[in-house]
Design a protein around this motif. Structure first.
Motif, PDB file in Angstrom:
ATOM      1  N   HIS A   1      -7.765 -14.260 -11.040  1.00  0.00           N
ATOM      2  CA  HIS A   1      -6.469 -13.773 -10.571  1.00  0.00           C
ATOM      3  C   HIS A   1      -5.851 -12.800 -11.561  1.00  0.00           C
ATOM      4  O   HIS A   1      -4.758 -12.309 -11.363  1.00  0.00           O
ATOM      5  CB  HIS A   1      -5.533 -14.945 -10.293  1.00  0.00           C
ATOM      6  N   ASP A   2      -6.569 -12.538 -12.645  1.00  0.00           N
ATOM      7  CA  ASP A   2      -6.153 -11.565 -13.647  1.00  0.00           C
ATOM      8  C   ASP A   2      -6.539 -10.191 -13.109  1.00  0.00           C
ATOM      9  O   ASP A   2      -7.712  -9.873 -12.996  1.00  0.00           O
ATOM     10  CB  ASP A   2      -6.878 -11.859 -14.963  1.00  0.00           C
ATOM     11  N   LYS A   3      -5.557  -9.386 -12.715  1.00  0.00           N
ATOM     12  CA  LYS A   3      -5.878  -8.144 -12.031  1.00  0.00           C
ATOM     13  C   LYS A   3      -5.159  -6.950 -12.643  1.00  0.00           C
ATOM     14  O   LYS A   3      -4.111  -7.076 -13.258  1.00  0.00           O
ATOM     15  CB  LYS A   3      -5.556  -8.250 -10.552  1.00  0.00           C
ATOM     16  N   LEU A   4      -5.783  -5.797 -12.464  1.00  0.00           N
ATOM     17  CA  LEU A   4      -5.238  -4.536 -12.934  1.00  0.00           C
ATOM     18  C   LEU A   4      -5.810  -3.452 -12.053  1.00  0.00           C
ATOM     19  O   LEU A   4      -6.990  -3.466 -11.727  1.00  0.00           O
ATOM     20  CB  LEU A   4      -5.631  -4.309 -14.393  1.00  0.00           C
ATOM     21  N   SER A   5      -4.971  -2.510 -11.643  1.00  0.00           N
ATOM     22  CA  SER A   5      -5.421  -1.432 -10.777  1.00  0.00           C
ATOM     23  C   SER A   5      -5.154  -0.093 -11.452  1.00  0.00           C
ATOM     24  O   SER A   5      -4.096   0.113 -12.055  1.00  0.00           O
ATOM     25  CB  SER A   5      -4.676  -1.487  -9.440  1.00  0.00           C
ATOM     26  N   PHE A   6      -6.117   0.808 -11.325  1.00  0.00           N
ATOM     27  CA  PHE A   6      -5.967   2.185 -11.786  1.00  0.00           C
ATOM     28  C   PHE A   6      -6.058   3.076 -10.557  1.00  0.00           C
ATOM     29  O   PHE A   6      -7.035   2.998  -9.802  1.00  0.00           O
ATOM     30  CB  PHE A   6      -7.073   2.553 -12.783  1.00  0.00           C
ATOM     31  N   VAL A   7      -5.060   3.910 -10.355  1.00  0.00           N
ATOM     32  CA  VAL A   7      -5.004   4.770  -9.178  1.00  0.00           C
ATOM     33  C   VAL A   7      -4.939   6.219  -9.630  1.00  0.00           C
ATOM     34  O   VAL A   7      -4.165   6.571 -10.528  1.00  0.00           O
ATOM     35  CB  VAL A   7      -3.759   4.445  -8.305  1.00  0.00           C
ATOM     36  N   CYS A   8      -5.765   7.048  -9.011  1.00  0.00           N
ATOM     37  CA  CYS A   8      -5.763   8.472  -9.310  1.00  0.00           C
ATOM     38  C   CYS A   8      -5.907   9.230  -7.996  1.00  0.00           C
ATOM     39  O   CYS A   8      -6.732   8.861  -7.158  1.00  0.00           O
ATOM     40  CB  CYS A   8      -6.919   8.812 -10.249  1.00  0.00           C
TER      41      CYS A   8
ATOM     42  N   MET B   1     -13.164   8.023 -12.443  1.00  0.00           N
ATOM     43  CA  MET B   1     -14.551   7.835 -12.804  1.00  0.00           C
ATOM     44  C   MET B   1     -14.688   7.481 -14.274  1.00  0.00           C
ATOM     45  O   MET B   1     -15.514   6.655 -14.629  1.00  0.00           O
ATOM     46  CB  MET B   1     -15.327   9.108 -12.452  1.00  0.00           C
ATOM     47  N   SER B   2     -13.877   8.088 -15.130  1.00  0.00           N
ATOM     48  CA  SER B   2     -14.023   7.832 -16.565  1.00  0.00           C
ATOM     49  C   SER B   2     -13.732   6.375 -16.915  1.00  0.00           C
ATOM     50  O   SER B   2     -14.395   5.802 -17.783  1.00  0.00           O
ATOM     51  CB  SER B   2     -13.137   8.777 -17.373  1.00  0.00           C
ATOM     52  N   ILE B   3     -12.782   5.765 -16.243  1.00  0.00           N
ATOM     53  CA  ILE B   3     -12.474   4.357 -16.501  1.00  0.00           C
ATOM     54  C   ILE B   3     -13.634   3.477 -16.039  1.00  0.00           C
ATOM     55  O   ILE B   3     -14.069   2.575 -16.749  1.00  0.00           O
ATOM     56  CB  ILE B   3     -11.161   3.941 -15.809  1.00  0.00           C
ATOM     57  N   PHE B   4     -14.172   3.751 -14.874  1.00  0.00           N
ATOM     58  CA  PHE B   4     -15.308   2.992 -14.336  1.00  0.00           C
ATOM     59  C   PHE B   4     -16.514   3.135 -15.259  1.00  0.00           C
ATOM     60  O   PHE B   4     -17.187   2.155 -15.583  1.00  0.00           O
ATOM     61  CB  PHE B   4     -15.626   3.499 -12.925  1.00  0.00           C
ATOM     62  N   ASP B   5     -16.769   4.358 -15.701  1.00  0.00           N
ATOM     63  CA  ASP B   5     -17.877   4.623 -16.611  1.00  0.00           C
ATOM     64  C   ASP B   5     -17.683   3.871 -17.931  1.00  0.00           C
ATOM     65  O   ASP B   5     -18.607   3.251 -18.450  1.00  0.00           O
ATOM     66  CB  ASP B   5     -17.994   6.129 -16.848  1.00  0.00           C
ATOM     67  N   HIS B   6     -16.469   3.903 -18.460  1.00  0.00           N
ATOM     68  CA  HIS B   6     -16.174   3.185 -19.702  1.00  0.00           C
ATOM     69  C   HIS B   6     -16.403   1.686 -19.535  1.00  0.00           C
ATOM     70  O   HIS B   6     -17.021   1.040 -20.386  1.00  0.00           O
ATOM     71  CB  HIS B   6     -14.731   3.464 -20.135  1.00  0.00           C
ATOM     72  N   LEU B   7     -15.918   1.131 -18.435  1.00  0.00           N
ATOM     73  CA  LEU B   7     -16.072  -0.308 -18.205  1.00  0.00           C
ATOM     74  C   LEU B   7     -17.533  -0.711 -18.048  1.00  0.00           C
ATOM     75  O   LEU B   7     -17.901  -1.844 -18.369  1.00  0.00           O
ATOM     76  CB  LEU B   7     -15.276  -0.729 -16.970  1.00  0.00           C
TER      77      LEU B   7
END
Length: 120
Positions: free
Chosen positions: A84-91, A1-7
């Motif tokens: 196509h520039d991608k990045l995934s965050f998994v928790c 959630m913190s990453i989503f909130d920051h973005l």
């Protein structure tokens, strides 16, 4: 959630963000209202909620899937992006991390495009 909130406070420069958020029940999606509020104010951010012990047919939530996140869910999100520039965050717990990593790799992610938050 913190990453989503920051973005949500950042300029995305033609990038999009999708959050696939999973819990056992709808009540355990503790940030759901905050996430929906962010998404309603940003056309470049969206969320799909998964509740593994709920039946989505019994829910009034239009973005709720009553199952686990699957390979096709990740592929569908990836196919909807124009960049196509991608990045995934998994928790999540270890088993979920390993499963998501496998799905992401099968969906075309490189290992260096997958970041983890391991809280266990």
């Amino acid at each position: 959630m913190s990453i989503f909130d920051h973005l949500s406070g950042q300029k995305m420069n033609n990038r999009s963000v999708a959050l696939l958020y999973s819990a056992q029940t709808l009540n355990e999606l503790i940030f759901k209202d905050r996430i929906l509020n962010i998404c309603s104010n940003r056309n470049d951010m969206r969320a799909i909620f998964f509740a593994t012990k709920e039946d989505s047919r019994d829910s009034t939530e239009s973005l709720l899937c009553g199952r686990r996140i699957g390979l096709n869910d990740i592929r569908n999100v990836m196919n909807s992006f124009t960049s196509h520039d991608k990045l995934s965050f998994v928790c999540g717990p270890p088993e979920m991390l390993f499963t998501m990593e496998s799905f992401l790799l099968e969906s075309g992610f490189e290992q260096n495009e997958i970041k983890y938050e391991k809280w266990w």
